[in-house]
Design a protein around this motif. Structure first.
Motif, PDB file in Angstrom:
ATOM      1  N   THR A   1       5.664   3.106 -12.898  1.00 54.09           N
ATOM      2  CA  THR A   1       4.693   1.694 -13.459  1.00 54.09           C
ATOM      3  C   THR A   1       4.593   0.461 -13.514  1.00 54.09           C
ATOM      4  N   PHE A   2       5.875   0.048 -13.952  1.00 49.19           N
ATOM      5  CA  PHE A   2       6.510  -0.835 -13.654  1.00 49.19           C
ATOM      6  C   PHE A   2       5.759  -1.638 -12.510  1.00 49.19           C
ATOM      7  N   THR A   3       6.547  -0.716 -11.408  1.00 48.64           N
ATOM      8  CA  THR A   3       6.410  -0.816 -10.078  1.00 48.64           C
ATOM      9  C   THR A   3       4.715  -0.876  -9.772  1.00 48.64           C
ATOM     10  N   ILE A   4       3.753  -0.786  -9.827  1.00 47.55           N
ATOM     11  CA  ILE A   4       2.916  -1.265 -10.206  1.00 47.55           C
ATOM     12  C   ILE A   4       2.329  -1.818 -10.502  1.00 47.55           C
ATOM     13  N   LEU A   5       2.868  -2.266 -11.254  1.00 48.98           N
ATOM     14  CA  LEU A   5       2.060  -3.674 -12.013  1.00 48.98           C
ATOM     15  C   LEU A   5       2.098  -5.435 -11.711  1.00 48.98           C
ATOM     16  N   SER A   6       3.969  -4.638 -11.331  1.00 49.88           N
ATOM     17  CA  SER A   6       4.646  -5.863 -10.811  1.00 49.88           C
ATOM     18  C   SER A   6       3.918  -5.935  -9.476  1.00 49.88           C
ATOM     19  N   LEU A   7       3.544  -4.866  -7.925  1.00 49.17           N
ATOM     20  CA  LEU A   7       3.253  -5.111  -7.069  1.00 49.17           C
ATOM     21  C   LEU A   7       1.847  -6.146  -6.799  1.00 49.17           C
ATOM     22  N   VAL A   8       0.825  -5.656  -8.226  1.00 49.87           N
ATOM     23  CA  VAL A   8      -0.515  -5.969  -8.176  1.00 49.87           C
ATOM     24  C   VAL A   8      -0.407  -7.914  -8.456  1.00 49.87           C
ATOM     25  N   MET A   9       0.976  -8.302  -9.644  1.00 50.13           N
ATOM     26  CA  MET A   9       1.043  -9.508 -10.113  1.00 50.13           C
ATOM     27  C   MET A   9       1.394  -9.762  -9.131  1.00 50.13           C
ATOM     28  N   MET A  10       2.159  -9.455  -7.673  1.00 52.14           N
ATOM     29  CA  MET A  10       2.771 -10.151  -6.665  1.00 52.14           C
ATOM     30  C   MET A  10       1.139 -10.772  -6.225  1.00 52.14           C
TER      31      MET A  10
ATOM     32  N   THR B   1      12.396  -1.858  -9.170  1.00 53.24           N
ATOM     33  CA  THR B   1      12.026  -0.496  -9.936  1.00 53.24           C
ATOM     34  C   THR B   1      11.589   0.367  -9.077  1.00 53.24           C
ATOM     35  N   PHE B   2      10.561   0.382  -7.820  1.00 56.69           N
ATOM     36  CA  PHE B   2      10.628   1.349  -7.332  1.00 56.69           C
ATOM     37  C   PHE B   2      11.916   2.147  -7.113  1.00 56.69           C
ATOM     38  N   MET B   3      12.794   1.458  -6.811  1.00 51.43           N
ATOM     39  CA  MET B   3      14.036   2.400  -5.819  1.00 51.43           C
ATOM     40  C   MET B   3      14.347   3.161  -7.489  1.00 51.43           C
ATOM     41  N   VAL B   4      14.203   2.300  -8.391  1.00 53.11           N
ATOM     42  CA  VAL B   4      14.538   3.111  -9.629  1.00 53.11           C
ATOM     43  C   VAL B   4      14.186   3.851 -10.594  1.00 53.11           C
ATOM     44  N   GLY B   5      13.088   3.956 -10.216  1.00 57.64           N
ATOM     45  CA  GLY B   5      12.217   4.771 -10.181  1.00 57.64           C
ATOM     46  C   GLY B   5      12.102   6.230  -9.646  1.00 57.64           C
ATOM     47  N   TYR B   6      12.536   5.923  -8.319  1.00 57.52           N
ATOM     48  CA  TYR B   6      11.873   7.264  -7.964  1.00 57.52           C
ATOM     49  C   TYR B   6      12.991   8.062  -7.325  1.00 57.52           C
ATOM     50  N   ILE B   7      14.315   7.353  -7.965  1.00 52.67           N
ATOM     51  CA  ILE B   7      15.788   7.403  -7.740  1.00 52.67           C
ATOM     52  C   ILE B   7      15.736   8.661  -8.832  1.00 52.67           C
ATOM     53  N   ALA B   8      15.648   8.225  -9.542  1.00 55.09           N
ATOM     54  CA  ALA B   8      15.566   8.736 -11.591  1.00 55.09           C
ATOM     55  C   ALA B   8      14.675   9.968 -10.981  1.00 55.09           C
ATOM     56  N   LEU B   9      13.466  10.190 -10.551  1.00 55.09           N
ATOM     57  CA  LEU B   9      12.469  11.682 -10.866  1.00 55.09           C
ATOM     58  C   LEU B   9      13.202  12.164  -9.416  1.00 55.09           C
TER      59      LEU B   9
ATOM     60  N   LYS C   1       0.475  -1.249  -0.228  1.00 57.83           N
ATOM     61  CA  LYS C   1      -0.263  -0.031  -0.046  1.00 57.83           C
ATOM     62  C   LYS C   1       0.518   1.162   0.281  1.00 57.83           C
ATOM     63  N   ALA C   2       1.659   0.948   0.942  1.00 59.76           N
ATOM     64  CA  ALA C   2       2.648   2.867   0.827  1.00 59.76           C
ATOM     65  C   ALA C   2       3.349   3.030  -0.487  1.00 59.76           C
ATOM     66  N   VAL C   3       4.052   1.636  -1.329  1.00 58.18           N
ATOM     67  CA  VAL C   3       4.654   2.325  -2.134  1.00 58.18           C
ATOM     68  C   VAL C   3       3.141   2.321  -3.346  1.00 58.18           C
ATOM     69  N   PHE C   4       2.303   1.689  -3.689  1.00 59.67           N
ATOM     70  CA  PHE C   4       1.434   2.091  -4.532  1.00 59.67           C
ATOM     71  C   PHE C   4       1.394   3.429  -4.420  1.00 59.67           C
ATOM     72  N   VAL C   5       0.751   4.133  -2.952  1.00 61.94           N
ATOM     73  CA  VAL C   5       1.089   5.843  -2.984  1.00 61.94           C
ATOM     74  C   VAL C   5       2.126   6.740  -3.390  1.00 61.94           C
ATOM     75  N   LEU C   6       2.824   5.958  -3.227  1.00 63.00           N
ATOM     76  CA  LEU C   6       4.006   6.653  -3.496  1.00 63.00           C
ATOM     77  C   LEU C   6       4.376   6.930  -5.118  1.00 63.00           C
ATOM     78  N   SER C   7       3.989   5.516  -5.318  1.00 60.52           N
ATOM     79  CA  SER C   7       4.148   5.179  -6.979  1.00 60.52           C
ATOM     80  C   SER C   7       3.075   5.905  -7.510  1.00 60.52           C
ATOM     81  N   GLY C   8       2.065   6.155  -7.648  1.00 60.90           N
ATOM     82  CA  GLY C   8       0.767   6.803  -8.550  1.00 60.90           C
ATOM     83  C   GLY C   8       0.584   8.087  -7.755  1.00 60.90           C
ATOM     84  N   GLY C   9       1.383   8.525  -6.226  1.00 58.69           N
ATOM     85  CA  GLY C   9       1.512  10.056  -6.343  1.00 58.69           C
ATOM     86  C   GLY C   9       2.799  10.660  -6.951  1.00 58.69           C
ATOM     87  N   ALA C  10       3.663   9.912  -6.770  1.00 60.54           N
ATOM     88  CA  ALA C  10       5.090  10.503  -7.601  1.00 60.54           C
ATOM     89  C   ALA C  10       4.784  10.226  -9.427  1.00 60.54           C
TER      90      ALA C  10
END
Length: 136
Positions: free
Chosen positions: A61-70, A117-125, A22-31
């Protein structure tokens, strides 16, 4: 270890997984939402920074999809185990096999990919944001 302790431990782990997801979903979606809103209208972003920005968007985006699949694979595994358990209780099978190494492998694969992918995306952003601020 008793069955109650084991069940309590499993519930605790599942609660932690849900909380982290949930935390990663919120952070990824918000970012994603905020950065798309801010950077999609800006024309003064250098080409190399635009590439990193696009990488961050795809990573998040891949972070969200990966966690949904998990979560989906975890739910499917638990459902199948419940059906095996019901068949055992109904006397249709002798024992419910609670080992699902293939689904466990996919759960760990999706979770690991989501985290990376969350760490890569967040650091890149963050890099893009600081680069753009440095150029203004």
């Amino acid at each position: 270890m008793s069955l109650e302790q084991f069940n309590s431990h499993q519930q605790d782990i599942r609660a932690r997984v849900d909380s982290l997801a949930k935390a990663v979903f919120v952070l990824s979606g918000g970012a994603l939402s905020i950065s798309i809103g801010i950077f999609s209208t800006s024309r003064s972003i250098p080409e190399c920074v635009q590439s990193i920005l696009k990488l961050s968007w795809w990573s998040l985006t891949f972070t969200i999809l990966s966690l949904v699949m998990m979560l989906f694979v975890g739910i499917a595994r638990d459902y199948l185990f419940g059906e095996q358990w019901r068949n055992q209780l109904d006397g249709k099978i002798e024992t419910a096999n609670d080992r699902h190494p293939v689904t466990d492998l996919f759960i760990w694969l999706f979770a690991t990919l989501g985290l990376v992918t969350f760490m890569v995306g967040y650091i890149a952003l963050a890099y893009v944001a600081t680069s753009v601020l440095g150029n203004t």
